[in-house]
Write an enzyme that holds these catalytic residues in place. Structure first.
Site, mmCIF file in Angstrom:
data_model
loop_
_atom_site.group_PDB
_atom_site.id
_atom_site.type_symbol
_atom_site.label_atom_id
_atom_site.label_comp_id
_atom_site.label_asym_id
_atom_site.label_seq_id
_atom_site.Cartn_x
_atom_site.Cartn_y
_atom_site.Cartn_z
ATOM 1 N N GLY A 1 0.799 -1.231 -0.130
ATOM 2 C CA GLY A 1 0.091 -0.070 -0.094
ATOM 3 C C GLY A 1 1.031 1.276 -0.118
ATOM 4 O O GLY A 1 0.741 2.271 -0.749
ATOM 5 N N CYS B 1 -1.639 -7.093 9.099
ATOM 6 C CA CYS B 1 -2.374 -6.413 8.326
ATOM 7 C C CYS B 1 -3.406 -7.137 7.471
ATOM 8 O O CYS B 1 -4.451 -6.544 7.218
ATOM 9 C CB CYS B 1 -1.371 -5.890 7.198
ATOM 10 S SG CYS B 1 -2.059 -4.219 6.415
ATOM 11 N N CYS C 1 20.282 4.075 19.156
ATOM 12 C CA CYS C 1 21.242 5.131 18.881
ATOM 13 C C CYS C 1 21.804 5.664 20.073
ATOM 14 O O CYS C 1 22.550 6.602 19.763
ATOM 15 C CB CYS C 1 20.382 6.193 17.954
ATOM 16 S SG CYS C 1 19.229 7.222 19.039
HETATM 17 ZN ZN LIG Z 1 17.200 5.995 19.113
#
Ligand SMILES: [Zn+2]
Length: 254
Positions: free
Chosen positions: A38, A186, A246
Site C-alpha cells: 500500500g 495487516c 542510537c
Molecule cells: Zn534512538
C-alpha cells in the site's frame, strides 16, 4: 541531462528549490523501498516518475486479490506475480529510464544492513513493527536517512529518521523496540484505501526533498493524520539518551 530529460523533468527544473542541480541529484540517487504494498506502491511510482536513478524494491510477497483495493502499483492481471516485479513493471511503464532492482526476499537484520549501505535514502513501507525496528536499526548503523510511514484503519503517521543530524531521534527513541504487544497482521485489519496513497506520497515527498536538499525534513517530528476528521497533528520528538539503538553511540558522520 539530455533534451528528453529536460522535458520530462521540466516541472521540477522550473522549481527554484530543485532546478537542474536538484534534478541531477535525483537522477544520481539510490532509494531503497522496503515493502511493495500500500505505501510502497505510490512511493515507488513517484520516485520513479521523478527520475530517481536507482530504486531497489524489497518484498517477499506476491500480489493477491485483497491487495488491489489500495496497492495501486499492482493490477488484476498481475495477481499471483511477485509484488516487486509487478511494482517494477508499473514504475518502468511510467519511466523506463530508472533502474529498478526487484528483490523478492524476506530480509533479516544482516541483509537489511547490506541493502541500505550506500543508499541515498531508505523508505520503510513495511506493514509490521518488527521490520520497522530492523530497518531503523540498519539505517542508524549505516548513517542513512529513513522515511518511515504507517497506516492502520483510518490512522496514519509519517516521520523521518536522519542519523546524520545530531540530536535527531531514531524510530526506537519513539517506539520501544522491546515492547511486547500482539502483532496485528495487516491481513486481518481494515485499511482505508486512499490513506496509504496519502502516506506513501508523503514518503516520496520527504525522500525527494532529502535527495535534492529541499526545505526541512520531518526529522524530529512525528506527523499524524486522522482520516475520519482529516485532522493533522504533529508531535516534536527528541532523541532518547537511553535508546538501545542510537543512544550512547555518537551519530555517524556522512
Ligand atoms: Zn534512538
Amino acid at each position: 541531462m539530455t533534451d528528453d530529460q529536460l522535458l520530462r523533468y521540466s516541472r521540477h527544473i522550473l522549481l527554484d528549490e530543485v532546478g537542474i542541480e536538484g534534478q541531477e541529484r535525483i537522477l544520481a540517487a539510490h532509494a531503497v523501498v522496503i515493502g511493495a504494498g500500500g505505501l510502497g506502491s505510490p512511493a515507488a511510482l513517484f520516485l520513479g516518475s521523478a527520475g530517481v536513478g536507482r530504486i531497489t524494491l524489497v518484498d517477499h510477497d506476491t500480489v493477491d486479490l485483497t491487495n488491489l483495493q489500495r496497492q495501486i502499483a499492482h493490477t488484476t492481471a498481475r495477481v499471483g506475480q511477485a509484488k516487486v516485479l509487478s511494482a517494477a513493471q508499473a514504475v518502468q511503464a511510467i519511466n523506463p529510464e530508472v533502474q529498478v532492482q526487484a528483490l523478492q526476499e524476506r530480509v533479516d537484520a544482516a541483509r537489511l544492513e547490506q541493502l541500505v549501505q550506500g543508499a541515498t535514502v531508505v523508505l520503510d513501507c513495511s506493514d509490521n513493527y518488527a521490520t520497522r525496528q530492523a530497518v531503523n536499526a540498519a539505517c542508524v548503523r549505516q548513517g542513512v536517512p529513513l522515511v518511515a510511514g504507517a497506516v492502520i484503519r483510518f490512522d496514519a503517521q509519517v516521520t523521518v529518521i536522519d542519523p546524520r543530524e545530531a540530536g535527531s531521534p531514531c524510530y526506537a527513541c519513539l517506539f520501544d523496540p522491546q515492547a511486547q504487544f500482539e502483532e496485528v497482521a495487516c491481513s486481518t485489519m481494515g485499511v482505508f484505501a486512499p490513506l496509504v496513497g496519502v502516506v506513501g506520497s508523503l514518503q516520496a515527498t520527504e525522500a525527494l526533498k532529502l535527495i535534492a536538499g529541499v526545505g526541512r525534513s520531518l526529522a524530529g517530528r512525528l506527523l499524524m493524520l486522522d482520516g475520519r476528521s482529516l485532522e493533522w497533528s504533529s508531535l516534536r520528538t527528541a532523541r532518547n539518551p537511553a535508546c538501545p539503538v542510537c543512544g550512547g553511540a555518537p551519530a555517524p558522520t556522512p
